[in-house]
Design an enzyme around this catalytic site. Structure first.
Site, mmCIF file in Angstrom:
data_model
loop_
_atom_site.group_PDB
_atom_site.id
_atom_site.type_symbol
_atom_site.label_atom_id
_atom_site.label_comp_id
_atom_site.label_asym_id
_atom_site.label_seq_id
_atom_site.Cartn_x
_atom_site.Cartn_y
_atom_site.Cartn_z
ATOM 1 C CD GLU A 1 -2.193 3.191 -6.378
ATOM 2 O OE1 GLU A 1 -3.167 2.556 -6.864
ATOM 3 O OE2 GLU A 1 -1.261 2.632 -5.779
ATOM 4 N NE ARG B 1 -4.161 -1.718 0.257
ATOM 5 C CZ ARG B 1 -4.226 -2.820 -0.491
ATOM 6 N NH1 ARG B 1 -3.236 -3.113 -1.306
ATOM 7 N NH2 ARG B 1 -5.273 -3.620 -0.407
ATOM 8 C CG HIS C 1 -2.043 -0.889 -7.790
ATOM 9 N ND1 HIS C 1 -2.664 -0.139 -6.836
ATOM 10 C CD2 HIS C 1 -2.045 -2.157 -7.302
ATOM 11 C CE1 HIS C 1 -3.025 -0.901 -5.818
ATOM 12 N NE2 HIS C 1 -2.648 -2.134 -6.084
#
Length: 618
Positions: A334, A305, A353
């Site tokens: 993000e 994270r 990601h």
């Protein structure tokens, strides 16, 4: 009662009363006491409405095969709002009517959701209170295809009687492989060398890398992904150390990893791989202070994270050379800003990601969430449920203060454990005048588990998944009943005691004569109270936060501590002193409304007669 309804198959309007009663009896949750079950069944028959008449705009429902009671039932309808692989859709279609509607606007979802029994989303669809209210009366299950549930309003789902399930395991291997890919590519400057060569530059001398063999890798968070990274790192010839307060020592040893404290892990590591959840205690845990404790030239990988790293502090550490390189798949925001200094830094390798982005992982997630949703629609209690079903009103009313007491005792106990020792065994002791058939303690056990696990994890613990969560984390939880000789007592419990065995404690005063961390509490006037710490009797309301001080028993101690807190504008809600013998040792338990700053706590610890102290958050 609404949430209990979410665990039952939909009733058909034409079913006979006898058939309805039979189905309700069969579906009564296993955690209910035998004596209470008939009463709840009757309530369900009265309070659970039949589905509203099917409106003309709803899709027609096909009829499934009749059940053992001979009643015909409509197939449930499932709305898939984001792309799911064909393998997952096939699982759903065996049991339900499925409609795929990708790319809906929030308004379109609101208009459509009331037509369905279940909704499946990924991270892009927000399941808000408004969505859940729109589906109230029919929507029973929300499935999140993935781990995080930030886009689902859990409280609103519980209030609406809607069970929320996720798919937490299918991404494990993909995330671990991506972590290893970033580790290797960072060490050998693959991304930078690739970009340079494509720009027409042949720079062999500039991109000399470092070897992995013989280097120490610290894995911060030794859960499913972290342990898989460890296996692969061992195969690369690395020495693996790990920090995780809940990692079972035998599992770590089997993999060949050494469990150490947080500070030792970051101080010894050549490479640090992050696999911890983002919770209040881990937010920006990698900051200027922690970077200062690391080796100069350390390298960091993060596929967990983004928020666990203070990104500005990481840029400073990269610029100074304290951190030689970083490889990041996740970010605080993000996508990150286009002008992000961290993303643009020459010594940082980044990916958008991609941890779970493999064909195999996507198919695995689809199958896992499809099976969880189908199980929930059948009335089964899913191990991956992340919100709690409603407890019958009369049971909750009686147990409510004890539920709070059980969770708070667990929450206090875990904060007393020294980080490197981990938790081996938990024993919960109930003192009660009631017999086993009149008091089911599984809800209380679940709340102790919740209190122990949630402060150091991103896992949501409830009645549905408590035992599963404890088993997955290596927690051995046992229960004991102590008979209380007061048959006329109206309260269901006299006290609850939580004992942690084979652990080291941050606060020696909490250790009993038998060597366990021991906390005991009671409910007084409807409010949870802490009444025992180790061998010391105290009496403090479990509201706000708590300071425990072990001291020499002498006059003036209450005034000294009270003056320090008063001068720093920290309000005291309760204060209690317990001692074993006069003039020997005592424990002062102080309830405070605000969290004292570091300087205030150091002043308290500086009082000569105080031997140790600890601040505990509730």
């Amino acid at each position: 009662m609404a949430a209990s309804r979410a665990l039952l198959p939909a009733q058909h309007a034409s079913a006979s009363p006898a058939a309805t009663r039979a189905r309700l009896a069969a579906a009564a949750p296993s955690w209910l006491p035998v004596a209470a079950a008939p009463r709840l069944r009757a309530q369900r028959a009265i309070l659970t409405p039949s589905p509203a008449p099917v409106a003309s705009e709803r899709p027609a429902q096909r009829i499934s095969r009749s059940g053992s009671d001979g009643a015909l039932r409509p197939k449930p309808a499932v709305l898939v709002a984001e792309k799911l692989s064909e393998a997952g859709l096939a699982v759903l279609r065996e049991f339900a009517d499925v409609e795929c509607a990708y790319g809906m606007s929030p308004a379109e979802l609101l208009a459509k959701v009331a037509q369905f029994d279940a909704l499946i989303v990924r991270s892009g669809t927000k399941v808000t209170r408004e969505v859940l209210e729109a589906g109230r009366g029919r929507l029973r299950v929300v499935g999140r295809a993935g781990v995080g549930i930030d886009n689902v309003d859990l409280q609103a789902a519980t209030e609406a009687g809607c069970l929320v399930v996720n798919a937490p395991t299918a991404n494990t291997i993909a995330a671990a492989e991506h972590g290893i890919a970033l580790l290797a590519s960072m060490a050998r400057n693959v991304a930078q060398a690739d970009a340079a060569l494509k720009a027409g530059k042949w720079q062999r001398n500039k991109y000399v890398g470092v070897s992995l063999v013989g280097k120490t890798l610290a894995i911060m968070g030794f859960g499913k992904v972290g342990s898989e990274v460890a296996r692969r790192a061992k195969g690369l010839g690395m020495h693996v150390i790990a920090h995780d307060p809940y990692a079972p020592a035998d599992r770590a040893r089997a993999i060949g990893a050494e469990l150490v404290s947080f500070d030792e892990a970051i101080a010894r590591a050549d490479f640090i791989s992050l696999h911890m959840p983002l919770i209040p205690t881990t937010s920006k845990i990698f900051n200027d202070e922690s970077f200062a404790k690391m080796k100069t030239g350390v390298r960091i990988i993060n596929v967990a994270r983004g928020g666990v790293i203070d990104e500005d502090a990481l840029v400073r550490a990269l610029d100074s050379g304290k951190v030689a390189q970083a490889a990041l798949d996740v970010f605080t925001v993000e996508p990150p800003p286009k002008d992000s200094k961290l993303v643009l830094h020459e010594n940082v390798t980044v990916t958008p990601h991609l941890g779970a982005s493999t064909v195999e992982a996507q198919e695995g997630v689809a199958i896992e969430i499809a099976e969880a949703v189908v199980g929930a629609l059948r009335g089964e209690l899913a191990a991956t449920a992340v919100n709690a079903p409603m407890v019958p009103a009369e049971v909750m009313s009686e147990l409510a203060p004890y539920v709070s007491l059980a969770e708070k005792l667990g929450r206090l106990a875990v904060q007393l454990v020294a980080g490197e020792s981990g938790i081996k065994g938990v024993k919960v002791v109930y003192t009660t005048a009631r017999g086993p058939d009149d008091l089911d303690t599984r809800l209380l056990r679940a709340m102790v588990t919740k209190g122990i696990v949630e402060p150091v994890s991103s896992t949501f613990v409830n009645l549905v998944n408590a035992d599963y969560t404890a088993k997955q984390r290596g927690l051995r939880i046992t229960e004991e009943r102590v008979s209380h000789d007061s048959p006329a007592a109206e309260a269901p419990l006299e006290s609850i005691q939580v004992r942690l065995s084979q652990v080291q404690s941050k606060f020696a005063g909490a250790i009993s004569d038998g060597g366990d961390i021991v906390l005991e509490g009671r409910v007084k006037y409807g409010v949870p109270h802490l009444t025992l710490v180790g061998p010391y009797e105290v009496d403090v309301s479990l509201e706000g936060n708590l300071i425990l001080c072990r001291q020499i028993d002498q006059p003036g101690m209450i005034g000294k501590v009270g003056n320090i807190l008063g001068q720093r504008n920290v309000n005291i809600s309760f204060m209690s002193v317990g001692r074993t013998f006069r003039g020997k040792q005592a424990i002062m338990a102080i309830g405070v409304d605000e969290e004292p700053d570091k300087e205030t706590l150091e002043k308290i610890g500086g009082i000569p007669a105080i031997e140790e102290f600890v601040f505990l958050e509730l």
